[in-house]
Design a protein around this motif. Structure first.
Motif, PDB file in Angstrom:
ATOM      1  N   PHE A 187       1.022  -1.119  -0.014  1.00 56.67           N
ATOM      2  CA  PHE A 187      -0.013   0.113   0.489  1.00 56.67           C
ATOM      3  C   PHE A 187       0.758   1.439   0.089  1.00 56.67           C
ATOM      4  N   GLU A 188       1.796   1.383   0.477  1.00 52.48           N
ATOM      5  CA  GLU A 188       2.722   2.252   0.989  1.00 52.48           C
ATOM      6  C   GLU A 188       3.377   2.629  -0.258  1.00 52.48           C
ATOM      7  N   ALA A 189       4.183   1.469  -1.369  1.00 53.66           N
ATOM      8  CA  ALA A 189       4.352   2.006  -2.486  1.00 53.66           C
ATOM      9  C   ALA A 189       3.491   2.263  -3.525  1.00 53.66           C
ATOM     10  N   GLN A 190       2.524   1.978  -3.452  1.00 53.73           N
ATOM     11  CA  GLN A 190       1.030   2.285  -4.493  1.00 53.73           C
ATOM     12  C   GLN A 190       0.685   3.734  -4.600  1.00 53.73           C
ATOM     13  N   THR A 191       0.741   4.055  -2.676  1.00 51.88           N
ATOM     14  CA  THR A 191      -0.118   5.579  -3.124  1.00 51.88           C
ATOM     15  C   THR A 191       1.281   6.294  -3.373  1.00 51.88           C
ATOM     16  N   GLU A 192       2.416   6.307  -3.343  1.00 50.08           N
ATOM     17  CA  GLU A 192       3.609   6.858  -3.749  1.00 50.08           C
ATOM     18  C   GLU A 192       3.621   6.980  -5.175  1.00 50.08           C
ATOM     19  N   LEU A 193       3.321   5.724  -5.455  1.00 46.02           N
ATOM     20  CA  LEU A 193       3.367   5.766  -7.260  1.00 46.02           C
ATOM     21  C   LEU A 193       2.728   5.881  -7.946  1.00 46.02           C
ATOM     22  N   ALA A 194       1.517   6.241  -6.482  1.00 49.80           N
ATOM     23  CA  ALA A 194      -0.025   7.160  -7.780  1.00 49.80           C
ATOM     24  C   ALA A 194       0.124   8.353  -7.481  1.00 49.80           C
ATOM     25  N   LEU A 195       0.213   8.408  -7.001  1.00 52.27           N
ATOM     26  CA  LEU A 195       0.917  10.086  -6.217  1.00 52.27           C
ATOM     27  C   LEU A 195       1.945  10.596  -7.447  1.00 52.27           C
ATOM     28  N   THR A 196       2.889   9.836  -7.523  1.00 54.15           N
ATOM     29  CA  THR A 196       4.138  10.621  -8.602  1.00 54.15           C
ATOM     30  C   THR A 196       2.812  10.736 -10.451  1.00 54.15           C
ATOM     31  N   ASN A 197       2.180   9.393 -10.734  1.00 55.67           N
ATOM     32  CA  ASN A 197       1.398   9.493 -11.261  1.00 55.67           C
ATOM     33  C   ASN A 197       0.700  10.539 -11.359  1.00 55.67           C
ATOM     34  N   LEU A 198       0.158  11.165 -10.586  1.00 57.77           N
ATOM     35  CA  LEU A 198      -0.763  12.115 -10.611  1.00 57.77           C
ATOM     36  C   LEU A 198      -0.431  13.716 -11.009  1.00 57.77           C
ATOM     37  N   LYS A 199       1.392  13.685 -10.557  1.00 59.26           N
ATOM     38  CA  LYS A 199       1.814  14.799 -11.237  1.00 59.26           C
ATOM     39  C   LYS A 199       2.802  14.728 -11.824  1.00 59.26           C
ATOM     40  N   LYS A 200       2.803  13.814 -12.857  1.00 55.94           N
ATOM     41  CA  LYS A 200       2.746  14.045 -14.214  1.00 55.94           C
ATOM     42  C   LYS A 200       1.682  14.109 -14.720  1.00 55.94           C
ATOM     43  N   THR A 201       0.682  13.417 -14.811  1.00 54.06           N
ATOM     44  CA  THR A 201      -0.473  14.204 -15.441  1.00 54.06           C
ATOM     45  C   THR A 201      -0.413  15.222 -15.619  1.00 54.06           C
ATOM     46  N   LEU A 202      -0.851  15.674 -14.468  1.00 53.12           N
ATOM     47  CA  LEU A 202      -0.851  17.187 -14.626  1.00 53.12           C
ATOM     48  C   LEU A 202       0.190  18.249 -15.168  1.00 53.12           C
ATOM     49  N   ASP A 203       1.462  18.237 -14.736  1.00 55.20           N
ATOM     50  CA  ASP A 203       2.573  18.256 -15.799  1.00 55.20           C
ATOM     51  C   ASP A 203       1.796  18.322 -17.313  1.00 55.20           C
ATOM     52  N   LEU A 204       1.610  17.330 -17.734  1.00 53.90           N
ATOM     53  CA  LEU A 204       1.030  17.494 -18.989  1.00 53.90           C
ATOM     54  C   LEU A 204       0.063  18.520 -19.426  1.00 53.90           C
ATOM     55  N   ALA A 205      -0.684  19.162 -18.132  1.00 50.38           N
ATOM     56  CA  ALA A 205      -1.441  19.625 -19.202  1.00 50.38           C
ATOM     57  C   ALA A 205      -1.265  21.538 -18.253  1.00 50.38           C
ATOM     58  N   GLY A 206       0.036  21.184 -17.732  1.00 55.01           N
ATOM     59  CA  GLY A 206       1.192  22.853 -17.085  1.00 55.01           C
ATOM     60  C   GLY A 206       0.622  22.773 -15.780  1.00 55.01           C
ATOM     61  N   ALA A 207      -0.452  22.104 -15.196  1.00 55.41           N
ATOM     62  CA  ALA A 207      -0.163  22.142 -13.671  1.00 55.41           C
ATOM     63  C   ALA A 207       0.170  21.074 -12.504  1.00 55.41           C
ATOM     64  N   THR A 208       0.075  21.191 -11.584  1.00 56.11           N
ATOM     65  CA  THR A 208       0.862  21.323 -10.446  1.00 56.11           C
ATOM     66  C   THR A 208      -0.037  20.848  -9.342  1.00 56.11           C
ATOM     67  N   ILE A 209       0.386  20.611  -8.318  1.00 61.92           N
ATOM     68  CA  ILE A 209      -0.265  19.610  -6.727  1.00 61.92           C
ATOM     69  C   ILE A 209      -0.637  20.700  -6.568  1.00 61.92           C
ATOM     70  N   ASP A 210      -0.729  22.226  -6.479  1.00 65.54           N
ATOM     71  CA  ASP A 210      -0.933  23.604  -5.853  1.00 65.54           C
ATOM     72  C   ASP A 210      -2.409  23.493  -6.364  1.00 65.54           C
ATOM     73  N   ASP A 211      -2.917  23.275  -7.455  1.00 65.97           N
ATOM     74  CA  ASP A 211      -3.947  23.474  -8.810  1.00 65.97           C
ATOM     75  C   ASP A 211      -4.631  22.733  -8.174  1.00 65.97           C
ATOM     76  N   ILE A 212      -4.736  21.804  -7.683  1.00 65.93           N
ATOM     77  CA  ILE A 212      -5.737  20.772  -7.452  1.00 65.93           C
ATOM     78  C   ILE A 212      -7.000  20.922  -6.008  1.00 65.93           C
ATOM     79  N   VAL A 213      -7.767  21.053  -6.912  1.00 68.42           N
ATOM     80  CA  VAL A 213      -8.976  21.866  -5.718  1.00 68.42           C
ATOM     81  C   VAL A 213      -9.929  20.329  -5.433  1.00 68.42           C
ATOM     82  N   LYS A 214      -9.837  19.833  -5.583  1.00 68.61           N
ATOM     83  CA  LYS A 214     -10.759  18.473  -5.296  1.00 68.61           C
ATOM     84  C   LYS A 214     -10.494  16.668  -5.644  1.00 68.61           C
ATOM     85  N   VAL A 215      -9.948  16.132  -4.520  1.00 63.66           N
ATOM     86  CA  VAL A 215      -9.003  14.762  -4.877  1.00 63.66           C
ATOM     87  C   VAL A 215     -10.626  13.566  -4.082  1.00 63.66           C
TER      88      VAL A 215
END
Length: 125
Positions: free
Chosen positions: A44-72
């Protein structure tokens, strides 16, 4: 524009009660803990870390960052992982936290322990 609001005073939470946002909305598909080769992170710990890493990469594709997230929205195979999740999540979302929902449910594959999807808002162009 993004403004975080709360009507509650008390212990530190891992989320905000309300985020008021104005701009261009980004709706991200759920991110899981799969590597580029299709293999799954172990535990679970490794999966959470990787899911968040993948999330950051996906945000980057759209020119966004973690700070732009309004709903999780967090989908977990077992809520007993909650403390582990909050510890990791708290390292990523430190200030101006987005609103958050955590749900226990069955997921994509037996190997999948967590899926995270988000809504982000960036300044309108």
């Amino acid at each position: 524009m993004r403004e975080v609001m709360s009507h509650k005073n008390g212990p530190v939470k891992f989320y905000s009660d309300v985020v008021k946002a104005k701009g261009t909305f980004l709706f991200l598909a759920g991110q899981v803990a799969q590597h580029a080769d299709g293999s799954w992170a172990e535990g679970f710990e490794a999966q959470t870390e990787l899911a968040l890493t993948n999330l950051k990469k996906t945000l980057d594709l759209a020119g966004a960052t973690i700070d732009d997230i309004v709903k999780v929205s967090v989908f977990m195979s077992d809520t007993r992982y909650g403390d582990i999740f909050n510890r990791i999540y708290g390292r990523v979302f430190t200030e101006n936290k987005p609103v958050r929902t955590r749900i226990q449910c069955g997921l994509l594959a037996p190997e999948c322990l967590i899926e995270i999807d988000v809504i982000a808002v960036v300044d309108s162009e």
